[in-house]
Motif scaffolding. Sequence first.
Motif, PDB file in Angstrom:
ATOM      1  N   LEU A 143      -1.901 -10.210 -13.813  1.00 17.17           N
ATOM      2  CA  LEU A 143      -3.564  -9.678 -13.898  1.00 17.17           C
ATOM      3  C   LEU A 143      -3.559  -8.351 -13.210  1.00 17.17           C
ATOM      4  CD1 LEU A 143      -4.937 -12.820 -12.244  1.00 17.17           C
ATOM      5  CD2 LEU A 143      -4.974 -12.272 -14.596  1.00 17.17           C
ATOM      6  N   VAL A 144      -2.707  -7.840 -12.267  1.00 15.05           N
ATOM      7  CA  VAL A 144      -2.850  -6.753 -11.693  1.00 15.05           C
ATOM      8  C   VAL A 144      -2.217  -5.756 -12.951  1.00 15.05           C
ATOM      9  CG1 VAL A 144      -1.610  -5.056 -10.084  1.00 15.05           C
ATOM     10  CG2 VAL A 144      -2.593  -7.411  -9.506  1.00 15.05           C
ATOM     11  N   GLU A 145      -0.830  -5.852 -13.577  1.00 13.61           N
ATOM     12  CA  GLU A 145      -0.589  -5.387 -14.510  1.00 13.61           C
ATOM     13  C   GLU A 145      -1.363  -4.997 -15.329  1.00 13.61           C
ATOM     14  OE1 GLU A 145       2.133  -2.606 -16.535  1.00 13.61           O
ATOM     15  OE2 GLU A 145       2.174  -3.595 -14.603  1.00 13.61           O
ATOM     16  N   ALA A 146      -2.284  -5.911 -16.124  1.00 14.01           N
ATOM     17  CA  ALA A 146      -3.224  -5.790 -16.962  1.00 14.01           C
ATOM     18  C   ALA A 146      -4.268  -4.875 -16.625  1.00 14.01           C
ATOM     19  CB  ALA A 146      -3.723  -7.274 -17.414  1.00 14.01           C
ATOM     20  N   ALA A 147      -4.674  -4.837 -15.335  1.00  6.02           N
ATOM     21  CA  ALA A 147      -5.646  -3.721 -14.960  1.00  6.02           C
ATOM     22  C   ALA A 147      -5.137  -2.412 -14.618  1.00  6.02           C
ATOM     23  CB  ALA A 147      -6.342  -4.375 -13.712  1.00  6.02           C
ATOM     24  N   PHE A 148      -3.872  -2.402 -14.146  1.00  7.62           N
ATOM     25  CA  PHE A 148      -3.282  -1.275 -13.650  1.00  7.62           C
ATOM     26  C   PHE A 148      -1.854  -1.079 -14.312  1.00  7.62           C
ATOM     27  CE2 PHE A 148      -6.241  -2.784 -10.198  1.00  7.62           C
ATOM     28  CZ  PHE A 148      -7.020  -1.570 -10.109  1.00  7.62           C
TER      29      PHE A 148
ATOM     30  N   LYS B 264       3.581   1.642  -6.037  1.00  5.88           N
ATOM     31  CA  LYS B 264       2.755   2.052  -7.268  1.00  5.88           C
ATOM     32  C   LYS B 264       1.541   1.778  -7.416  1.00  5.88           C
ATOM     33  CE  LYS B 264       7.067   1.982 -10.264  1.00  5.88           C
ATOM     34  NZ  LYS B 264       7.833   1.306 -11.353  1.00  5.88           N
ATOM     35  N   LEU B 265       1.216   0.642  -6.994  1.00  7.91           N
ATOM     36  CA  LEU B 265      -0.138   0.111  -6.910  1.00  7.91           C
ATOM     37  C   LEU B 265      -0.956   0.826  -5.979  1.00  7.91           C
ATOM     38  CD1 LEU B 265      -2.238  -1.891  -8.017  1.00  7.91           C
ATOM     39  CD2 LEU B 265      -1.603  -3.491  -6.144  1.00  7.91           C
ATOM     40  N   GLY B 266      -0.645   1.086  -4.671  1.00  2.71           N
ATOM     41  CA  GLY B 266      -1.224   1.844  -3.414  1.00  2.71           C
ATOM     42  C   GLY B 266      -1.394   3.263  -4.106  1.00  2.71           C
ATOM     43  N   SER B 267      -0.460   3.877  -4.857  1.00  2.02           N
ATOM     44  CA  SER B 267      -0.627   5.107  -5.305  1.00  2.02           C
ATOM     45  C   SER B 267      -1.713   5.282  -6.279  1.00  2.02           C
ATOM     46  CB  SER B 267       0.512   5.861  -5.717  1.00  2.02           C
ATOM     47  OG  SER B 267       0.821   5.046  -7.021  1.00  2.02           O
ATOM     48  N   ARG B 268      -2.029   4.161  -6.835  1.00  2.00           N
ATOM     49  CA  ARG B 268      -3.196   4.071  -7.944  1.00  2.00           C
ATOM     50  C   ARG B 268      -4.353   3.717  -7.368  1.00  2.00           C
ATOM     51  NH1 ARG B 268      -1.056   2.655 -13.150  1.00  2.00           N
ATOM     52  NH2 ARG B 268      -3.205   2.526 -14.076  1.00  2.00           N
ATOM     53  N   VAL B 269      -4.621   2.995  -6.199  1.00  2.00           N
ATOM     54  CA  VAL B 269      -5.922   2.522  -5.856  1.00  2.00           C
ATOM     55  C   VAL B 269      -6.357   3.251  -4.442  1.00  2.00           C
ATOM     56  CG1 VAL B 269      -5.473   0.195  -6.996  1.00  2.00           C
ATOM     57  CG2 VAL B 269      -5.085   0.503  -4.673  1.00  2.00           C
TER      58      VAL B 269
ATOM     59  N   ALA C 264     -13.343   2.886  -7.004  1.00  2.00           N
ATOM     60  CA  ALA C 264     -13.545   2.043  -8.119  1.00  2.00           C
ATOM     61  C   ALA C 264     -12.329   1.163  -8.485  1.00  2.00           C
ATOM     62  CB  ALA C 264     -13.952   2.980  -9.252  1.00  2.00           C
ATOM     63  N   ALA C 265     -11.128   1.903  -8.415  1.00  2.00           N
ATOM     64  CA  ALA C 265      -9.942   1.058  -8.433  1.00  2.00           C
ATOM     65  C   ALA C 265      -9.709   0.035  -7.397  1.00  2.00           C
ATOM     66  CB  ALA C 265      -8.715   1.996  -8.653  1.00  2.00           C
ATOM     67  N   LEU C 266     -10.106   0.441  -6.399  1.00  2.00           N
ATOM     68  CA  LEU C 266      -9.924  -0.702  -5.086  1.00  2.00           C
ATOM     69  C   LEU C 266     -10.997  -2.094  -5.208  1.00  2.00           C
ATOM     70  CD1 LEU C 266      -8.318  -1.171  -2.709  1.00  2.00           C
ATOM     71  CD2 LEU C 266     -10.153   0.101  -1.317  1.00  2.00           C
ATOM     72  N   LYS C 267     -12.107  -1.405  -5.848  1.00  2.00           N
ATOM     73  CA  LYS C 267     -12.981  -2.790  -6.188  1.00  2.00           C
ATOM     74  C   LYS C 267     -12.465  -3.477  -7.194  1.00  2.00           C
ATOM     75  CE  LYS C 267     -17.919  -2.805  -6.037  1.00  2.00           C
ATOM     76  NZ  LYS C 267     -18.036  -3.234  -4.778  1.00  2.00           N
ATOM     77  N   LYS C 268     -11.845  -2.960  -8.375  1.00  2.00           N
ATOM     78  CA  LYS C 268     -11.342  -3.677  -9.379  1.00  2.00           C
ATOM     79  C   LYS C 268     -10.051  -4.504  -8.962  1.00  2.00           C
ATOM     80  CE  LYS C 268      -9.426  -2.318 -14.008  1.00  2.00           C
ATOM     81  NZ  LYS C 268      -9.103  -1.064 -14.626  1.00  2.00           N
TER      82      LYS C 268
ATOM     83  N   GLU D  64      -9.503  -5.707  -5.566  1.00  2.00           N
ATOM     84  CA  GLU D  64     -10.086  -6.736  -4.942  1.00  2.00           C
ATOM     85  C   GLU D  64     -10.860  -7.716  -5.829  1.00  2.00           C
ATOM     86  OE1 GLU D  64     -12.707  -4.236  -2.346  1.00  2.00           O
ATOM     87  OE2 GLU D  64     -11.173  -4.029  -0.929  1.00  2.00           O
ATOM     88  N   ALA D  65     -11.546  -7.432  -7.048  1.00  2.00           N
ATOM     89  CA  ALA D  65     -12.012  -8.560  -7.883  1.00  2.00           C
ATOM     90  C   ALA D  65     -10.897  -9.508  -8.206  1.00  2.00           C
ATOM     91  CB  ALA D  65     -13.002  -7.931  -8.969  1.00  2.00           C
ATOM     92  N   ILE D  66      -9.892  -8.913  -8.494  1.00  2.00           N
ATOM     93  CA  ILE D  66      -8.745  -9.619  -8.897  1.00  2.00           C
ATOM     94  C   ILE D  66      -8.096 -10.672  -7.696  1.00  2.00           C
ATOM     95  CG2 ILE D  66      -6.320  -9.752  -9.994  1.00  2.00           C
ATOM     96  CD1 ILE D  66      -6.951  -7.109 -11.016  1.00  2.00           C
ATOM     97  N   ILE D  67      -7.875 -10.033  -6.674  1.00  2.00           N
ATOM     98  CA  ILE D  67      -7.271 -10.720  -5.571  1.00  2.00           C
ATOM     99  C   ILE D  67      -7.911 -11.463  -4.702  1.00  2.00           C
ATOM    100  CG2 ILE D  67      -5.677 -10.136  -3.543  1.00  2.00           C
ATOM    101  CD1 ILE D  67      -4.389  -9.863  -6.198  1.00  2.00           C
ATOM    102  N   HIS D  68      -9.243 -11.234  -4.478  1.00  2.00           N
ATOM    103  CA  HIS D  68      -9.966 -11.710  -3.358  1.00  2.00           C
ATOM    104  C   HIS D  68     -10.124 -13.104  -3.575  1.00  2.00           C
ATOM    105  CE1 HIS D  68     -11.617  -8.260  -0.962  1.00  2.00           C
ATOM    106  NE2 HIS D  68     -10.323  -8.238  -0.882  1.00  2.00           N
ATOM    107  N   PRO D  69     -10.701 -13.469  -5.064  1.00  2.00           N
ATOM    108  CA  PRO D  69     -10.890 -14.803  -5.395  1.00  2.00           C
ATOM    109  C   PRO D  69      -9.613 -15.820  -5.319  1.00  2.00           C
ATOM    110  CG  PRO D  69     -11.851 -13.386  -6.955  1.00  2.00           C
ATOM    111  CD  PRO D  69     -11.123 -12.595  -6.290  1.00  2.00           C
ATOM    112  N   LEU D  70      -8.514 -15.191  -5.827  1.00  2.00           N
ATOM    113  CA  LEU D  70      -7.273 -15.909  -5.771  1.00  2.00           C
ATOM    114  C   LEU D  70      -6.682 -16.267  -4.340  1.00  2.00           C
ATOM    115  CD1 LEU D  70      -5.124 -13.930  -8.154  1.00  2.00           C
ATOM    116  CD2 LEU D  70      -6.032 -16.305  -8.450  1.00  2.00           C
TER     117      LEU D  70
END
Length: 193
Positions: free
Chosen positions: A46-51, A64-69, A74-78, A80-86
Amino acid sequence: MIVLGLTGSIGMGKSTTARMFAEAGVPVHDSDQTVHRLYAGKAASLVEAAFPGTTADGSVDRAKLGSRVLGDAAALKKLEAIIHPLVRADADAFLVKHRNAGESIAVLDIPLLFETGGRGRVDKVVVVTAPPEIQRQRVLARPGMSEEKLAAILAKQVPDAEKRRLADFVIDTGNGLDAARAAVAAIIAELRG
């Protein structure tokens, strides 16, 4: 079963305090550990698909993810929308398991409890705190941490004084491990009382 939310700003000693609850026999759900587990499994695709380009060998590459968000709201919110529900689903399953096992108390270790509106998920809140100079010293001792990163993280967190005001219990980890352990034991005794 009483659901105890454990929170505190970065570097306040929350992870150490969570271990103290676990050592005292209270089940603890650690949100950070859950994220690590999800990044190495269910969340990676899911993270790979988004980033794109932020995973390797089926796991999220945190650097790598940290450098992107980091620094990109906006990227952080995106993310969080993936991770928080999980993470929330994992915590819910943890609570069901321990409620069914007859536990009297369970702890949800939620670093951003107030920031993510998690107050309604718990019965009581424990805030872990320490003097600002101790917090700063602890955080800056972490690998890859800088004054700028610390400032960015703190800017996104509810201030410590506000967290303490909203807490049912406050544990000051600046007074040493024995004092923190005694505070944990007192909280457990009061809740089981």
